[in-house]
Design an enzyme around this catalytic site. Sequence first.
Site, mmCIF file in Angstrom:
data_model
loop_
_atom_site.group_PDB
_atom_site.id
_atom_site.type_symbol
_atom_site.label_atom_id
_atom_site.label_comp_id
_atom_site.label_asym_id
_atom_site.label_seq_id
_atom_site.Cartn_x
_atom_site.Cartn_y
_atom_site.Cartn_z
ATOM 1 N N GLY A 262 0.748 -1.227 0.073
ATOM 2 C CA GLY A 262 -0.158 0.048 -0.001
ATOM 3 C C GLY A 262 0.834 1.178 0.029
ATOM 4 O O GLY A 262 2.111 1.279 0.505
ATOM 5 N N CYS A 263 0.318 2.199 -0.479
ATOM 6 C CA CYS A 263 1.202 3.519 -0.595
ATOM 7 C C CYS A 263 1.599 4.132 0.587
ATOM 8 O O CYS A 263 2.652 4.309 1.052
ATOM 9 C CB CYS A 263 0.437 4.555 -1.256
ATOM 10 S SG CYS A 263 -1.180 4.951 -0.937
#
Length: 312
Positions: free
Chosen positions: A116-117
């Site tokens: 995930g970012c």
Amino acid sequence: MSKPKIYIDGQEGTTGLQIRQRLSSRYDIELLTIDEEKRKDTEARKALLNEADIVFLCLPDKAAREAVRLIENDHTRVIDASTAHRTVNGWAYGLPELCRYPVEVIGKAMRVANPGCHATGFLAAAAPLVSLHILPPDYPLTCYSLTGYSGGGRKMIAEYEGEEKGKELYAPRIYGTDLHHKHLAEMTKYAGLDMPPIFCPIVDDYYCGMATTIMFYNKYLRGQPTAEEIALILSAYYAGQKLISVTYGRENPMLSANRLAGTDRLELVVCGHEDQTIVTALFDNLGKGASGAAVQNMNLMLGLDEITGLNL
């Protein structure tokens, strides 16, 4: 020798479009495409999923799980950009810089979960300090993460870029206030923490770019290092890496969250003094935070230089 065949399942979304953009001009791969009218046709997708050597899944979690079940051979390898498989056994976690031997772990994996970012920024800062036994695994970490609105996908992009944009969209907006953000599981697991951090994501009125920050009191770290010493420790940890660099923030009184927008690299900026430290990861949520990372993982899986086709 035939070129490896690559298929993007969900190429019409933000992440899929960005991956396609990075791959469209490459001559070392064959990019498979699906007719627009068949992109939701299960049988058409299944055929391409089984034809490809590597598949990118740019889908919601449920659809990503279903897509994996459509693969009926032992040669198609998968890079999943969704949350579905990030903490699932048998899936390699696609943050190569945290692997001692990424060519062995990611390069040989059949299934890779793209991070995930927000998790990417958090882990880039926290995981090395835990693995080096400097940051205790039971430290009550806090983290805030500022992101551009493109991270919210097409719906949020439309809201921010619409003609009837509400005044609340012109200011930073804190979200995930129930403190159960979907990235917490991977943040905790791959940082080696005993408990999740208190995590506060913030979206603001700019397209892309991230600033993910952790902070701590130095007296609770092993050896009580200063902020400058922490910068040196992280610099040594990432020495030789092509996509992650470290700077000491004495010369940066203000940090812009969109400073690395349009790139696929990440910079850790360490700020503070003898008693307190903050470490901020600056990167593009669409780059090292999503599509750039996915292409980096693909390169490793194909035995190529990991930065091939990336924006530095």
